[in-house]
Motif scaffolding. Sequence first.
Motif, PDB file in Angstrom:
ATOM      1  N   TYR A  60      35.567  21.804  46.544  1.00  0.00           N
ATOM      2  CA  TYR A  60      35.316  23.237  46.612  1.00  0.00           C
ATOM      3  C   TYR A  60      34.027  23.594  45.886  1.00  0.00           C
ATOM      4  O   TYR A  60      33.406  24.600  46.172  1.00  0.00           O
ATOM      5  N   HIS A  61      33.672  22.764  44.943  1.00  0.00           N
ATOM      6  CA  HIS A  61      32.497  22.992  44.103  1.00  0.00           C
ATOM      7  C   HIS A  61      32.078  21.614  43.583  1.00  0.00           C
ATOM      8  O   HIS A  61      32.935  20.766  43.328  1.00  0.00           O
ATOM      9  N   PRO A  62      30.791  21.354  43.398  1.00  0.00           N
ATOM     10  CA  PRO A  62      30.372  20.036  42.894  1.00  0.00           C
ATOM     11  C   PRO A  62      31.046  19.635  41.575  1.00  0.00           C
ATOM     12  O   PRO A  62      31.340  18.464  41.359  1.00  0.00           O
ATOM     13  N   MET A  63      31.338  20.607  40.717  1.00  0.00           N
ATOM     14  CA  MET A  63      32.002  20.281  39.449  1.00  0.00           C
ATOM     15  C   MET A  63      33.443  19.827  39.656  1.00  0.00           C
ATOM     16  O   MET A  63      34.015  19.169  38.783  1.00  0.00           O
ATOM     17  N   SER A  64      34.021  20.171  40.807  1.00  0.00           N
ATOM     18  CA  SER A  64      35.403  19.727  41.049  1.00  0.00           C
ATOM     19  C   SER A  64      35.466  18.207  41.217  1.00  0.00           C
ATOM     20  O   SER A  64      36.496  17.605  40.943  1.00  0.00           O
ATOM     21  N   ALA A  71      40.895  27.160  36.026  1.00  0.00           N
ATOM     22  CA  ALA A  71      40.490  28.461  35.483  1.00  0.00           C
ATOM     23  C   ALA A  71      39.053  28.818  35.849  1.00  0.00           C
ATOM     24  O   ALA A  71      38.749  29.971  36.137  1.00  0.00           O
ATOM     25  N   VAL A  72      38.178  27.828  35.870  1.00  0.00           N
ATOM     26  CA  VAL A  72      36.759  28.098  36.105  1.00  0.00           C
ATOM     27  C   VAL A  72      36.414  28.069  37.598  1.00  0.00           C
ATOM     28  O   VAL A  72      35.757  28.972  38.109  1.00  0.00           O
ATOM     29  N   LEU A  73      36.867  27.048  38.295  1.00  0.00           N
ATOM     30  CA  LEU A  73      36.471  26.873  39.691  1.00  0.00           C
ATOM     31  C   LEU A  73      37.408  27.553  40.689  1.00  0.00           C
ATOM     32  O   LEU A  73      36.998  27.840  41.809  1.00  0.00           O
ATOM     33  N   PRO A  97      46.761  35.394  40.770  1.00  0.00           N
ATOM     34  CA  PRO A  97      47.200  36.696  41.292  1.00  0.00           C
ATOM     35  C   PRO A  97      46.404  37.841  40.651  1.00  0.00           C
ATOM     36  O   PRO A  97      45.938  37.732  39.518  1.00  0.00           O
ATOM     37  N   GLU A  98      46.282  38.907  41.392  1.00  0.00           N
ATOM     38  CA  GLU A  98      45.551  40.089  40.933  1.00  0.00           C
ATOM     39  C   GLU A  98      46.037  40.517  39.552  1.00  0.00           C
ATOM     40  O   GLU A  98      47.235  40.683  39.327  1.00  0.00           O
ATOM     41  N   GLY A  99      45.100  40.636  38.624  1.00  0.00           N
ATOM     42  CA  GLY A  99      45.418  41.103  37.279  1.00  0.00           C
ATOM     43  C   GLY A  99      45.870  40.023  36.310  1.00  0.00           C
ATOM     44  O   GLY A  99      46.059  40.299  35.132  1.00  0.00           O
ATOM     45  N   GLN A 100      46.066  38.794  36.781  1.00  0.00           N
ATOM     46  CA  GLN A 100      46.500  37.731  35.870  1.00  0.00           C
ATOM     47  C   GLN A 100      45.295  36.942  35.388  1.00  0.00           C
ATOM     48  O   GLN A 100      44.384  36.629  36.153  1.00  0.00           O
ATOM     49  N   ASN A 101      45.310  36.627  34.115  1.00  0.00           N
ATOM     50  CA  ASN A 101      44.248  35.834  33.505  1.00  0.00           C
ATOM     51  C   ASN A 101      44.194  34.467  34.186  1.00  0.00           C
ATOM     52  O   ASN A 101      45.216  33.778  34.273  1.00  0.00           O
ATOM     53  N   PRO A 102      43.008  34.048  34.666  1.00  0.00           N
ATOM     54  CA  PRO A 102      42.911  32.745  35.354  1.00  0.00           C
ATOM     55  C   PRO A 102      43.295  31.567  34.456  1.00  0.00           C
ATOM     56  O   PRO A 102      43.794  30.556  34.959  1.00  0.00           O
ATOM     57  N   TRP A 103      43.069  31.666  33.156  1.00  0.00           N
ATOM     58  CA  TRP A 103      43.434  30.583  32.247  1.00  0.00           C
ATOM     59  C   TRP A 103      44.955  30.447  32.157  1.00  0.00           C
ATOM     60  O   TRP A 103      45.485  29.337  32.178  1.00  0.00           O
ATOM     61  N   VAL A 104      45.638  31.577  32.061  1.00  0.00           N
ATOM     62  CA  VAL A 104      47.101  31.557  32.003  1.00  0.00           C
ATOM     63  C   VAL A 104      47.658  31.033  33.324  1.00  0.00           C
ATOM     64  O   VAL A 104      48.559  30.187  33.339  1.00  0.00           O
ATOM     65  N   TYR A 105      47.096  31.517  34.427  1.00  0.00           N
ATOM     66  CA  TYR A 105      47.542  31.051  35.737  1.00  0.00           C
ATOM     67  C   TYR A 105      47.344  29.543  35.879  1.00  0.00           C
ATOM     68  O   TYR A 105      48.236  28.821  36.339  1.00  0.00           O
ATOM     69  N   SER A 106      46.178  29.050  35.466  1.00  0.00           N
ATOM     70  CA  SER A 106      45.896  27.619  35.567  1.00  0.00           C
ATOM     71  C   SER A 106      46.831  26.807  34.677  1.00  0.00           C
ATOM     72  O   SER A 106      47.318  25.746  35.089  1.00  0.00           O
ATOM     73  N   LEU A 107      47.085  27.276  33.458  1.00  0.00           N
ATOM     74  CA  LEU A 107      48.024  26.582  32.563  1.00  0.00           C
ATOM     75  C   LEU A 107      49.409  26.466  33.204  1.00  0.00           C
ATOM     76  O   LEU A 107      50.025  25.399  33.188  1.00  0.00           O
TER      77      LEU A 107
END
Length: 174
Positions: free
Chosen positions: A72-76, A121-123, A129-139
Motif C-alpha cells: 500500500y505504501h513503500p514503507m509497508s 497507525a501510520v500507513l 473507524p470515524e473518530g477513533q484514534n488510529p493508534w488505539v485502533y491499530s493496537l
Amino acid sequence: MYKTRKLTEIAVSVALAAVLSFFAIYKMPQGGSVSLTMIPLIFIAFRRGPLAGIAAGVIYGLINLAIDGVIYHPMSILLDYVLAFGVLGVAGFFPKKVWGIATGTVVGVAGRFISSVISGAVLFASYAPEGQNPWVYSLIYQSTYMVPELIIALVVLIFIALKMPALFDPKKKL
C-alpha cells in the motif's frame, strides 16, 4: 559442512514458515492471520542464534511479500514484511532454557507487534473507524491476531524445550 548445515536449516525453517502460512487458523479482513508461521522462525533463532533468526525472518518476510503481499505504501515493505518478521530473530539472544525461550519468544513477537502497530497507525490510519484514534485502533486490531499467535508459539516452543531440548542444540542433527 557446518555452514552448509546451518544454511540448510535456515532454508528449511523459512520454507516451513511459508508452507504454514497457507494454513491459517483465522485470517483478518485487512491483513494478518493466526497461524503457526512464527514457530519455525523463532525456533531457528534459538537453535542457530539471533543472526540466523533475523536472516530467516527477513527472507521469509520477502517471500511472504512475493507470494501473498500487498504494497500500500513503500514503507509497508519494511514495516509489514522485512522488519516485522526479521525482528523475531532477536529471540535468539535469550538462553535456551525454558524461561529464556518463553522470554525470547515474547520479546520477538513484541517486536513484530510494535512494527505492525506502527504500520497500522501510520500507513493505514484511514481504516480506523470515524473518530477513533488510529493508534488505539491499530493496537486493538493487531492484538486480535498477534496475541493468539504468541500463545500458540509459546505453547509449542515450551513443549519442545521440555520434551525435546536436544532440538535446540545445533551440534545435534535434526
